[in-house]
Design a protein around this motif. Structure first.
Motif, PDB file in Angstrom:
ATOM      1  N   ALA A   1     -67.999  27.610  53.370  1.00 29.80           N
ATOM      2  CA  ALA A   1     -67.867  27.687  51.917  1.00 29.80           C
ATOM      3  C   ALA A   1     -66.468  28.205  51.585  1.00 29.80           C
ATOM      4  CB  ALA A   1     -68.934  28.596  51.347  1.00 29.80           C
ATOM      5  N   MET A   2     -65.524  27.280  51.618  1.00 27.72           N
ATOM      6  CA  MET A   2     -64.132  27.654  51.401  1.00 27.72           C
ATOM      7  C   MET A   2     -63.894  28.120  49.980  1.00 27.72           C
ATOM      8  SD  MET A   2     -60.946  25.344  52.496  1.00 27.72           S
ATOM      9  CE  MET A   2     -60.753  24.332  51.050  1.00 27.72           C
ATOM     10  N   HIS A   3     -64.541  27.448  48.999  1.00 24.82           N
ATOM     11  CA  HIS A   3     -64.283  27.780  47.598  1.00 24.82           C
ATOM     12  C   HIS A   3     -64.706  29.202  47.263  1.00 24.82           C
ATOM     13  CE1 HIS A   3     -68.464  26.389  47.601  1.00 24.82           C
ATOM     14  NE2 HIS A   3     -68.624  27.104  46.513  1.00 24.82           N
ATOM     15  N   VAL A   4     -65.683  29.763  48.002  1.00 17.04           N
ATOM     16  CA  VAL A   4     -66.132  31.130  47.728  1.00 17.04           C
ATOM     17  C   VAL A   4     -64.991  32.115  47.976  1.00 17.04           C
ATOM     18  CG1 VAL A   4     -67.771  32.937  48.354  1.00 17.04           C
ATOM     19  CG2 VAL A   4     -68.517  30.554  48.284  1.00 17.04           C
ATOM     20  N   GLY A   5     -64.284  31.945  49.097  1.00 15.55           N
ATOM     21  CA  GLY A   5     -63.158  32.823  49.412  1.00 15.55           C
ATOM     22  C   GLY A   5     -62.050  32.703  48.381  1.00 15.55           C
ATOM     23  N   VAL A   6     -61.774  31.465  47.952  1.00 11.56           N
ATOM     24  CA  VAL A   6     -60.732  31.246  46.947  1.00 11.56           C
ATOM     25  C   VAL A   6     -61.126  31.950  45.656  1.00 11.56           C
ATOM     26  CG1 VAL A   6     -59.561  29.513  45.537  1.00 11.56           C
ATOM     27  CG2 VAL A   6     -59.980  29.065  47.957  1.00 11.56           C
ATOM     28  N   LEU A   7     -62.397  31.855  45.278  1.00 10.67           N
ATOM     29  CA  LEU A   7     -62.849  32.484  44.037  1.00 10.67           C
ATOM     30  C   LEU A   7     -62.839  34.007  44.141  1.00 10.67           C
ATOM     31  CD1 LEU A   7     -65.752  30.063  43.040  1.00 10.67           C
ATOM     32  CD2 LEU A   7     -63.412  30.115  42.202  1.00 10.67           C
ATOM     33  N   ARG A   8     -62.853  34.543  45.374  1.00 12.17           N
ATOM     34  CA  ARG A   8     -62.741  35.996  45.542  1.00 12.17           C
ATOM     35  C   ARG A   8     -61.282  36.435  45.523  1.00 12.17           C
ATOM     36  NH1 ARG A   8     -67.042  36.496  50.065  1.00 12.17           N
ATOM     37  NH2 ARG A   8     -65.255  36.024  51.343  1.00 12.17           N
ATOM     38  N   GLY A   9     -60.360  35.480  45.366  1.00 15.08           N
ATOM     39  CA  GLY A   9     -58.948  35.841  45.280  1.00 15.08           C
ATOM     40  C   GLY A   9     -58.217  35.788  46.596  1.00 15.08           C
ATOM     41  N   GLU A  10     -58.850  35.225  47.632  1.00 19.30           N
ATOM     42  CA  GLU A  10     -58.185  35.138  48.928  1.00 19.30           C
ATOM     43  C   GLU A  10     -57.355  33.861  49.005  1.00 19.30           C
ATOM     44  OE1 GLU A  10     -61.356  35.271  51.792  1.00 19.30           O
ATOM     45  OE2 GLU A  10     -62.247  37.010  50.824  1.00 19.30           O
ATOM     46  N   ARG A  11     -56.345  33.892  49.905  1.00 18.91           N
ATOM     47  CA  ARG A  11     -55.606  32.665  50.208  1.00 18.91           C
ATOM     48  C   ARG A  11     -56.299  32.045  51.404  1.00 18.91           C
ATOM     49  NH1 ARG A  11     -50.015  31.869  49.014  1.00 18.91           N
ATOM     50  NH2 ARG A  11     -49.503  33.129  47.213  1.00 18.91           N
ATOM     51  N   ILE A  12     -56.802  30.840  51.252  1.00 16.38           N
ATOM     52  CA  ILE A  12     -57.568  30.196  52.308  1.00 16.38           C
ATOM     53  C   ILE A  12     -56.740  29.078  52.927  1.00 16.38           C
ATOM     54  CG2 ILE A  12     -59.696  28.936  52.853  1.00 16.38           C
ATOM     55  CD1 ILE A  12     -60.225  31.805  51.966  1.00 16.38           C
ATOM     56  N   ALA A  13     -56.567  29.132  54.239  1.00 18.81           N
ATOM     57  CA  ALA A  13     -55.810  28.089  54.929  1.00 18.81           C
ATOM     58  C   ALA A  13     -56.669  26.838  55.051  1.00 18.81           C
ATOM     59  CB  ALA A  13     -55.402  28.580  56.312  1.00 18.81           C
ATOM     60  N   VAL A  14     -56.034  25.675  54.832  1.00 17.61           N
ATOM     61  CA  VAL A  14     -56.732  24.396  54.968  1.00 17.61           C
ATOM     62  C   VAL A  14     -56.106  23.680  56.160  1.00 17.61           C
ATOM     63  CG1 VAL A  14     -57.405  22.281  53.783  1.00 17.61           C
ATOM     64  CG2 VAL A  14     -56.917  24.337  52.460  1.00 17.61           C
ATOM     65  N   GLY A  15     -56.630  23.932  57.350  1.00 20.86           N
ATOM     66  CA  GLY A  15     -56.075  23.350  58.571  1.00 20.86           C
ATOM     67  C   GLY A  15     -54.593  23.661  58.684  1.00 20.86           C
ATOM     68  N   LYS A  16     -53.802  22.684  59.135  1.00 19.95           N
ATOM     69  CA  LYS A  16     -52.347  22.859  59.203  1.00 19.95           C
ATOM     70  C   LYS A  16     -51.707  22.296  57.944  1.00 19.95           C
ATOM     71  CE  LYS A  16     -51.698  22.889  64.207  1.00 19.95           C
ATOM     72  NZ  LYS A  16     -52.586  23.999  64.334  1.00 19.95           N
ATOM     73  N   PHE A  17     -52.520  22.140  56.911  1.00 22.60           N
ATOM     74  CA  PHE A  17     -52.152  21.430  55.698  1.00 22.60           C
ATOM     75  C   PHE A  17     -51.481  22.350  54.684  1.00 22.60           C
ATOM     76  CE2 PHE A  17     -53.598  18.644  52.087  1.00 22.60           C
ATOM     77  CZ  PHE A  17     -52.867  17.540  52.498  1.00 22.60           C
ATOM     78  N   GLY A  18     -52.048  23.539  54.503  1.00 20.34           N
ATOM     79  CA  GLY A  18     -51.509  24.477  53.519  1.00 20.34           C
ATOM     80  C   GLY A  18     -52.535  25.517  53.145  1.00 20.34           C
ATOM     81  N   LYS A  19     -52.334  26.168  52.007  1.00 18.38           N
ATOM     82  CA  LYS A  19     -53.240  27.230  51.559  1.00 18.38           C
ATOM     83  C   LYS A  19     -53.647  26.997  50.107  1.00 18.38           C
ATOM     84  CE  LYS A  19     -51.664  31.113  54.362  1.00 18.38           C
ATOM     85  NZ  LYS A  19     -50.329  30.889  54.898  1.00 18.38           N
ATOM     86  N   VAL A  20     -54.891  27.358  49.807  1.00 23.54           N
ATOM     87  CA  VAL A  20     -55.398  27.284  48.439  1.00 23.54           C
ATOM     88  C   VAL A  20     -55.577  28.716  47.947  1.00 23.54           C
ATOM     89  CG1 VAL A  20     -57.252  26.421  46.956  1.00 23.54           C
ATOM     90  CG2 VAL A  20     -56.684  25.204  49.043  1.00 23.54           C
ATOM     91  N   HIS A  21     -55.157  29.000  46.713  1.00 24.69           N
ATOM     92  CA  HIS A  21     -55.382  30.323  46.144  1.00 24.69           C
ATOM     93  C   HIS A  21     -55.470  30.207  44.628  1.00 24.69           C
ATOM     94  CE1 HIS A  21     -51.023  29.776  46.167  1.00 24.69           C
ATOM     95  NE2 HIS A  21     -50.967  30.589  45.136  1.00 24.69           N
TER      96      HIS A  21
END
Length: 72
Positions: free
Chosen positions: A1-21
């Motif tokens: 559940a990647m979106h949960v971490g993003v919604l908690r304000g974390e920067r989430i890495a997406v493979g070697k692609f980049g980060k969502v925040h």
């Protein structure tokens, strides 16, 4: 559940692609603006601070993208 971490304000890495925040766009005060088409003055209302999802690409991915073969 990647979106949960993003919604908690974390920067989430997406493979070697980049980060969502989530980035906070600061509030703006009400101000006067101008319609560029007509030149008439309009009042731009104040906006509250808002949260916006952002994606930042990894440096390695950006470098690979510059070498990518793009179909014309």
């Amino acid at each position: 559940a990647m979106h949960v971490g993003v919604l908690r304000g974390e920067r989430i890495a997406v493979g070697k692609f980049g980060k969502v925040h989530v980035r906070v766009k600061p509030a703006t005060k009400a101000r006067m603006g101008r319609n560029p088409m007509t030149g008439e003055e309009i009042k731009i209302p104040a906006k509250k601070a808002t949260k916006v999802p952002k994606f930042s690409f990894a440096k390695s991915f950006k470098e690979e993208a510059t070498k990518a073969k793009v179909k014309k």
